[in-house]
Design a protein around this motif. Structure first.
Motif, PDB file in Angstrom:
ATOM      1  N   SER A   1      29.162  30.494  70.460  1.00 50.73           N
ATOM      2  CA  SER A   1      28.330  30.826  69.300  1.00 50.73           C
ATOM      3  C   SER A   1      29.170  31.069  68.041  1.00 50.73           C
ATOM      4  O   SER A   1      30.392  31.219  68.097  1.00 50.73           O
ATOM      5  CB  SER A   1      27.510  32.086  69.593  1.00 50.73           C
ATOM      6  N   GLU A   2      28.479  31.124  66.909  1.00 50.52           N
ATOM      7  CA  GLU A   2      29.134  31.474  65.648  1.00 50.52           C
ATOM      8  C   GLU A   2      29.738  32.878  65.732  1.00 50.52           C
ATOM      9  O   GLU A   2      30.809  33.131  65.173  1.00 50.52           O
ATOM     10  CB  GLU A   2      28.149  31.394  64.473  1.00 50.52           C
ATOM     11  N   ASN A   3      29.060  33.779  66.425  1.00 54.36           N
ATOM     12  CA  ASN A   3      29.588  35.133  66.587  1.00 54.36           C
ATOM     13  C   ASN A   3      30.929  35.120  67.315  1.00 54.36           C
ATOM     14  O   ASN A   3      31.855  35.830  66.928  1.00 54.36           O
ATOM     15  CB  ASN A   3      28.586  36.019  67.337  1.00 54.36           C
ATOM     16  N   GLU A   4      31.044  34.308  68.374  1.00 56.65           N
ATOM     17  CA  GLU A   4      32.319  34.215  69.098  1.00 56.65           C
ATOM     18  C   GLU A   4      33.414  33.680  68.172  1.00 56.65           C
ATOM     19  O   GLU A   4      34.532  34.196  68.159  1.00 56.65           O
ATOM     20  CB  GLU A   4      32.194  33.318  70.333  1.00 56.65           C
ATOM     21  N   LYS A   5      33.090  32.675  67.388  1.00 57.27           N
ATOM     22  CA  LYS A   5      34.070  32.096  66.460  1.00 57.27           C
ATOM     23  C   LYS A   5      34.531  33.132  65.435  1.00 57.27           C
ATOM     24  O   LYS A   5      35.720  33.223  65.114  1.00 57.27           O
ATOM     25  CB  LYS A   5      33.481  30.869  65.751  1.00 57.27           C
ATOM     26  N   LYS A   6      33.592  33.932  64.916  1.00 56.73           N
ATOM     27  CA  LYS A   6      33.944  34.977  63.940  1.00 56.73           C
ATOM     28  C   LYS A   6      34.900  36.000  64.545  1.00 56.73           C
ATOM     29  O   LYS A   6      35.867  36.413  63.901  1.00 56.73           O
ATOM     30  CB  LYS A   6      32.688  35.716  63.462  1.00 56.73           C
ATOM     31  N   ILE A   7      34.612  36.408  65.771  1.00 57.74           N
ATOM     32  CA  ILE A   7      35.467  37.413  66.420  1.00 57.74           C
ATOM     33  C   ILE A   7      36.852  36.850  66.685  1.00 57.74           C
ATOM     34  O   ILE A   7      37.865  37.508  66.398  1.00 57.74           O
ATOM     35  CB  ILE A   7      34.817  37.928  67.723  1.00 57.74           C
ATOM     36  N   ASN A   8      36.929  35.656  67.223  1.00 60.37           N
ATOM     37  CA  ASN A   8      38.239  35.046  67.494  1.00 60.37           C
ATOM     38  C   ASN A   8      39.041  34.860  66.209  1.00 60.37           C
ATOM     39  O   ASN A   8      40.249  35.095  66.195  1.00 60.37           O
ATOM     40  CB  ASN A   8      38.084  33.722  68.249  1.00 60.37           C
ATOM     41  N   ALA A   9      38.382  34.470  65.125  1.00 61.62           N
ATOM     42  CA  ALA A   9      39.069  34.323  63.839  1.00 61.62           C
ATOM     43  C   ALA A   9      39.574  35.677  63.346  1.00 61.62           C
ATOM     44  O   ALA A   9      40.698  35.784  62.824  1.00 61.62           O
ATOM     45  CB  ALA A   9      38.141  33.690  62.805  1.00 61.62           C
ATOM     46  N   ALA A  10      38.773  36.720  63.509  1.00 65.31           N
ATOM     47  CA  ALA A  10      39.187  38.063  63.075  1.00 65.31           C
ATOM     48  C   ALA A  10      40.354  38.582  63.912  1.00 65.31           C
ATOM     49  O   ALA A  10      41.261  39.245  63.382  1.00 65.31           O
ATOM     50  CB  ALA A  10      38.004  39.023  63.151  1.00 65.31           C
ATOM     51  N   ILE A  11      40.356  38.282  65.205  1.00 66.88           N
ATOM     52  CA  ILE A  11      41.472  38.680  66.071  1.00 66.88           C
ATOM     53  C   ILE A  11      42.749  37.986  65.615  1.00 66.88           C
ATOM     54  O   ILE A  11      43.798  38.619  65.469  1.00 66.88           O
ATOM     55  CB  ILE A  11      41.157  38.365  67.555  1.00 66.88           C
ATOM     56  N   ALA A  12      42.660  36.687  65.353  1.00 68.33           N
ATOM     57  CA  ALA A  12      43.830  35.937  64.881  1.00 68.33           C
ATOM     58  C   ALA A  12      44.317  36.469  63.535  1.00 68.33           C
ATOM     59  O   ALA A  12      45.523  36.626  63.317  1.00 68.33           O
ATOM     60  CB  ALA A  12      43.488  34.443  64.784  1.00 68.33           C
ATOM     61  N   GLU A  13      43.380  36.766  62.640  1.00 62.74           N
ATOM     62  CA  GLU A  13      43.736  37.295  61.320  1.00 62.74           C
ATOM     63  C   GLU A  13      44.420  38.657  61.427  1.00 62.74           C
ATOM     64  O   GLU A  13      45.446  38.903  60.789  1.00 62.74           O
ATOM     65  CB  GLU A  13      42.467  37.411  60.472  1.00 62.74           C
ATOM     66  N   ALA A  14      43.880  39.537  62.248  1.00 62.40           N
ATOM     67  CA  ALA A  14      44.462  40.874  62.413  1.00 62.40           C
ATOM     68  C   ALA A  14      45.853  40.782  63.037  1.00 62.40           C
ATOM     69  O   ALA A  14      46.781  41.477  62.611  1.00 62.40           O
ATOM     70  CB  ALA A  14      43.539  41.739  63.276  1.00 62.40           C
ATOM     71  N   ALA A  15      46.009  39.920  64.050  1.00 59.17           N
ATOM     72  CA  ALA A  15      47.303  39.752  64.710  1.00 59.17           C
ATOM     73  C   ALA A  15      48.334  39.159  63.758  1.00 59.17           C
ATOM     74  O   ALA A  15      49.488  39.604  63.729  1.00 59.17           O
ATOM     75  CB  ALA A  15      47.148  38.873  65.946  1.00 59.17           C
TER      76      ALA A  15
END
Length: 179
Positions: A36-50
């Motif tokens: 889902s779009e929600n999964e994509k948003k979370i994965n992008a935020a994890i990558a950004e934070a890391a």
């Protein structure tokens, strides 16, 4: 820290009005549909934070954290014993402060309203952030707010009895009749 707004996700284990007795914080599990779009948003935020925290080592750090179960976003199949998790992803979000909880019209909700419950659908605001301190390395999610979105099948273990669960004993029944 990356702010993520999730839409139409299912909530489980909601400790949004009172802190969890076990962990002494507020929080919930948010069930996210795979792909889902929600999964994509979370994965992008994890990558950004890391990337913000560990720069060039971000990708390898994420792999290490996933292997050590130190990321707030996991495959729900690992929690398949709980209703609703199998076949989905799960985001664990907590907060020391009580998150904002509102209805569809953005009016504040209380626990007594009974509107937000395990199994309903919500919109949620979370912050994804990296931790690297004396307590270790992790990627965490802070639960900032919940908005009721829609009713869903309640997960087992909650709710109250229906009046239909009781016999009508208003006429002529004495206690001795039920012994």
């Amino acid at each position: 820290m990356s702010k993520v707004i999730l839409q139409n996700v299912r909530i489980a284990f909601p400790n949004i009005f009172r802190p969890s007795e076990q962990f002494d914080n507020f929080g919930a599990q948010l069930i996210i549909e795979k792909g889902s779009e929600n999964e994509k948003k979370i994965n992008a935020a994890i990558a950004e934070a890391a990337t913000a925290k560990w720069t060039a080592k971000a990708e390898s750090t994420i792999k290490q954290l996933k292997a050590g179960n130190k990321i707030c976003f996991i495959d729900g199949d690992s929690k398949a014993e709980y209703e609703g998790f199998e076949g989905n992803m799960a985001l664990s979000a907590t907060n020391r402060q009580r998150p904002t909880v509102v209805g569809k019209d953005r009016s504040p909700l209380t626990e007594a309203d009974g509107i937000v419950y395990a199994g309903c659908y919500v919109n949620a605001v979370v912050d994804i952030w990296p931790q690297d301190n004396q307590w270790g390395k992790r990627i965490n999610a802070s639960l900032k707010g919940i908005q009721f979105f829609a009713d869903g099948d309640s997960f087992t273990g909650g709710g109250v009895a229906s009046t239909d669960d009781f016999d009508d004993i208003s006429e002529g029944a004495d206690a001795e009749d039920f012994v």
